[in-house]
Design a protein around this motif. Structure first.
Motif, PDB file in Angstrom:
ATOM      1  N   PRO A  71       0.821  -1.216   0.000  1.00  9.34           N
ATOM      2  CA  PRO A  71       0.000   0.000   0.000  1.00  9.34           C
ATOM      3  C   PRO A  71       0.856   1.266   0.000  1.00  9.34           C
ATOM      4  CG  PRO A  71       0.248  -0.799   2.225  1.00  9.34           C
ATOM      5  CD  PRO A  71       0.936  -1.810   1.346  1.00  9.34           C
TER       6      PRO A  71
ATOM      7  N   SER B  60       1.896   4.492   1.959  1.00  9.53           N
ATOM      8  CA  SER B  60       1.926   4.849   3.374  1.00  9.53           C
ATOM      9  C   SER B  60       3.015   5.884   3.582  1.00  9.53           C
ATOM     10  CB  SER B  60       2.171   3.617   4.253  1.00  9.53           C
ATOM     11  OG  SER B  60       1.936   3.912   5.620  1.00  9.53           O
ATOM     12  N   SER B  61       3.164   6.325   4.806  1.00 12.93           N
ATOM     13  CA  SER B  61       4.222   7.265   5.158  1.00 12.93           C
ATOM     14  C   SER B  61       4.785   6.829   6.501  1.00 12.93           C
ATOM     15  CB  SER B  61       3.669   8.690   5.265  1.00 12.93           C
ATOM     16  OG  SER B  61       2.781   8.786   6.368  1.00 12.93           O
TER      17      SER B  61
ATOM     18  N   THR C  34       2.264   7.261   9.171  1.00 13.78           N
ATOM     19  CA  THR C  34       1.021   6.478   9.150  1.00 13.78           C
ATOM     20  C   THR C  34       1.245   4.964   9.115  1.00 13.78           C
ATOM     21  OG1 THR C  34       0.888   6.604   6.719  1.00 13.78           O
ATOM     22  CG2 THR C  34      -0.219   8.339   7.996  1.00 13.78           C
ATOM     23  N   LEU C  35       2.497   4.511   9.183  1.00 11.61           N
ATOM     24  CA  LEU C  35       2.767   3.072   9.107  1.00 11.61           C
ATOM     25  C   LEU C  35       1.981   2.273  10.142  1.00 11.61           C
ATOM     26  CD1 LEU C  35       6.636   2.990   8.484  1.00 11.61           C
ATOM     27  CD2 LEU C  35       4.877   1.993   6.996  1.00 11.61           C
TER      28      LEU C  35
ATOM     29  N   GLN D   8      -0.800   2.880  11.457  1.00  9.53           N
ATOM     30  CA  GLN D   8      -2.225   2.767  11.135  1.00  9.53           C
ATOM     31  C   GLN D   8      -2.441   1.881   9.903  1.00  9.53           C
ATOM     32  OE1 GLN D   8      -2.150   7.018  11.066  1.00  9.53           O
ATOM     33  NE2 GLN D   8      -1.266   6.486  13.055  1.00  9.53           N
ATOM     34  N   THR D   9      -1.577   2.043   8.911  1.00 12.77           N
ATOM     35  CA  THR D   9      -1.692   1.242   7.689  1.00 12.77           C
ATOM     36  C   THR D   9      -1.597  -0.239   8.009  1.00 12.77           C
ATOM     37  OG1 THR D   9      -0.671   3.011   6.390  1.00 12.77           O
ATOM     38  CG2 THR D   9      -0.695   0.801   5.412  1.00 12.77           C
ATOM     39  N   TYR D  10      -0.609  -0.592   8.833  1.00 14.90           N
ATOM     40  CA  TYR D  10      -0.352  -2.014   9.112  1.00 14.90           C
ATOM     41  C   TYR D  10      -0.932  -2.470  10.441  1.00 14.90           C
ATOM     42  CZ  TYR D  10       2.665  -2.067   5.043  1.00 14.90           C
ATOM     43  OH  TYR D  10       3.144  -1.997   3.756  1.00 14.90           O
TER      44      TYR D  10
ATOM     45  N   GLY E  33      -6.795  -1.227  10.000  1.00 15.61           N
ATOM     46  CA  GLY E  33      -5.669  -1.391   9.096  1.00 15.61           C
ATOM     47  C   GLY E  33      -5.978  -2.371   7.978  1.00 15.61           C
TER      48      GLY E  33
ATOM     49  N   CYS F 209       5.748  -1.010   1.252  1.00 14.77           N
ATOM     50  CA  CYS F 209       4.847   0.097   0.937  1.00 14.77           C
ATOM     51  C   CYS F 209       5.549   1.074   0.006  1.00 14.77           C
ATOM     52  CB  CYS F 209       4.396   0.815   2.209  1.00 14.77           C
ATOM     53  SG  CYS F 209       5.722   1.666   3.073  1.00 14.77           S
TER      54      CYS F 209
ATOM     55  N   GLY G  68       5.897   5.360  -0.854  1.00  9.37           N
ATOM     56  CA  GLY G  68       5.805   6.597  -0.090  1.00  9.37           C
ATOM     57  C   GLY G  68       7.141   6.991   0.500  1.00  9.37           C
TER      58      GLY G  68
ATOM     59  N   THR H 128       5.615   2.230  15.548  1.00  7.00           N
ATOM     60  CA  THR H 128       6.552   1.952  14.459  1.00  7.00           C
ATOM     61  C   THR H 128       7.988   2.139  14.905  1.00  7.00           C
ATOM     62  OG1 THR H 128       4.950   2.684  12.796  1.00  7.00           O
ATOM     63  CG2 THR H 128       7.257   2.583  12.125  1.00  7.00           C
TER      64      THR H 128
END
Length: 427
Positions: A244, A246-247, A250-251, A253-255, A262, A273, A275, A308
């Motif tokens: 995906p 991501s940044s 935001t890692l 939240q993404t994962y 997530g 990811c 980004g 993270t």
């Protein structure tokens, strides 16, 4: 005591610097040589490459004006004893020379790397490789050979799998739950790219177009994440992974797990990811301790329970020599796998018909695609490390996964080694 001191003490004990043979003087080997030359206690004693100009260029990089280039073992041995750096076009020389303490394999070609590593281990030499493509194909059997001989085999520092593994080990040693580990993808994802489509960009970066193509078509990312899964025991998130956007912020939240908003169906996985995470690596962890969550929030790692751990860089061949130091001083490998739980299989880039040949990684015909090992075995998928030189016997469309029913594989050394590995239940 740091490695720089330990290596000097070890050299004093030996009576000479540890003598290193570098196989392959391309981009990675050249970078490795330039860095290791600066490290006290280590010596670039031999460079092996079929292109003698590349050997001479590397010595020029190092400001070495006195060197010997020969294919004669006795002549090279004499020079090395006299602390004169050497070059040769003959790969076998590196294993024949008893003067060499450790071999660094930098070819990037799975079959060549497998032969070199196998022969060096059987010649009782430690081996550090910058060839993740080989590791994800026959790494377990090479590690087994090394273990049986009390030698060190492993993938070098510098690429994302090795650096991310250190973050995973850090997290697990602290008893965090590892939710996801991975990397940021450095190059734009162009799954059907070829050496021709990236040639202009490659030349501008002083890169081999095939190497850049292996980055843009996704093969390198798939290979690195499979290596990470195999060495840590984590699983792939799914066939092909999610990948995906991501940044760094935001890692976590993404994962997160899907139940928490997530993308993940379950914890303990590997993914990548796009980004601003590139060129770094990350591990998303979770804690069930309210106090620890509060402490990590106070330390500005975000809002729990997901956090993270992030390393913002990897230094490729520049930090790879640390694996040589670790092998010599600590007798430890930076990265190895005991068994494959993930595979890099082949996805076609073009329609292929009977009689067509599969070319090398970063070529025109196939790209690497990550898969769960049991699924790849169930579906009869061909590992990309075995595919080069195969002849197509059944037509297959672009974008499909290549099976053993589609091709006759070339009778290569790596295929023989892979069959032994399969018979041992290591893949």
């Amino acid at each position: 005591m740091a490695y720089r001191h330990k290596l000097l003490a070890h050299a004093k004990q030996l009576g000479h610097d540890s003598r290193i043979a570098i196989i392959g003087a391309g981009q990675m080997g050249r970078g490795f040589a330039n860095q290791i030359h600066k490290m006290p206690g280590l010596a670039v004693s031999l460079i092996v490459d079929s292109n003698l100009d590349r050997i001479q260029q590397t010595f020029k990089d190092l400001s070495i004006t006195k060197f010997v280039i020969s294919d004669n073992v006795n002549e090279l041995a004499k020079a090395i004893h006299e602390n004169i750096p050497c070059g040769t076009s003959q790969i076998a020389v590196a294993t024949e020379l008893t003067e060499i303490d450790l071999v660094v394999e930098c070819t990037g070609v799975p079959n060549t790397g497998a032969q070199i590593t196998h022969d060096a281990l059987h010649a009782n030499k430690d081996v550090v490789v910058l060839n993740v493509e080989m590791e994800v194909t026959v790494g377990p059997i090479l590690n087994k050979i090394a273990q049986e001989r009390n030698l060190v085999y492993g993938v070098a520092h510098g690429d994302e799998p090795t650096e991310c593994k250190e973050l995973v080990d850090f997290a697990l040693d602290l008893n965090f739950e590892v939710i996801c580990a991975g990397k940021g993808k450095n190059n734009p994802f162009e799954p059907f790219s070829t050496p021709d489509t990236v040639r202009e960009r490659a030349l501008a970066k002083h890169m081999n177009p095939k190497m850049l193509c292996s980055f843009t078509d996704g093969t390198k990312t798939m290979t690195e994440m499979v290596a990470l899964a195999n060495t840590t025991g984590l699983q792939l998130s799914k066939r092909g992974m999610y990948g995906p956007a991501s940044s760094v912020k935001t890692l976590s939240q993404t994962y997160a797990l899907q139940a928490d908003g997530g993308i993940l169906e379950h914890a303990g996985v590997v993914d990548y990811c796009t980004g601003d995470v590139a060129p770094g690596v990350f591990v998303v962890v979770k804690s069930d301790s309210p106090y620890v969550v509060e402490e990590l929030e106070y330390l500005m790692l975000g809002k729990g329970p997901y956090f993270t751990l992030y390393r913002p860089y990897h230094l490729a061949s520049v930090e790879a020599p640390l694996s040589v130091a670790k092998a010599i001083i600590d007798r430890e490998s930076t990265l190895y796998s005991e068994k494959l739980n993930a595979e890099v299989v082949c996805m076609t880039k073009v329609d292929l018909n009977p009689g067509d040949k599969i070319d090398n990684i970063g070529g025109f015909t196939v790209r690497g695609y990550a898969d769960i090992a049991t699924d790849a075995k169930r579906d009869g998928l061909v590992p990309i490390g075995l595919a080069a030189g195969a002849t197509v016997k059944r037509a297959i469309k672009a974008g499909e996964l290549l099976t053993y029913d589609h091709v006759d594989l070339e009778d290569s050394f790596i295929l023989k080694l892979r069959k032994q590995q399969d018979a041992m239940g290591l893949s």
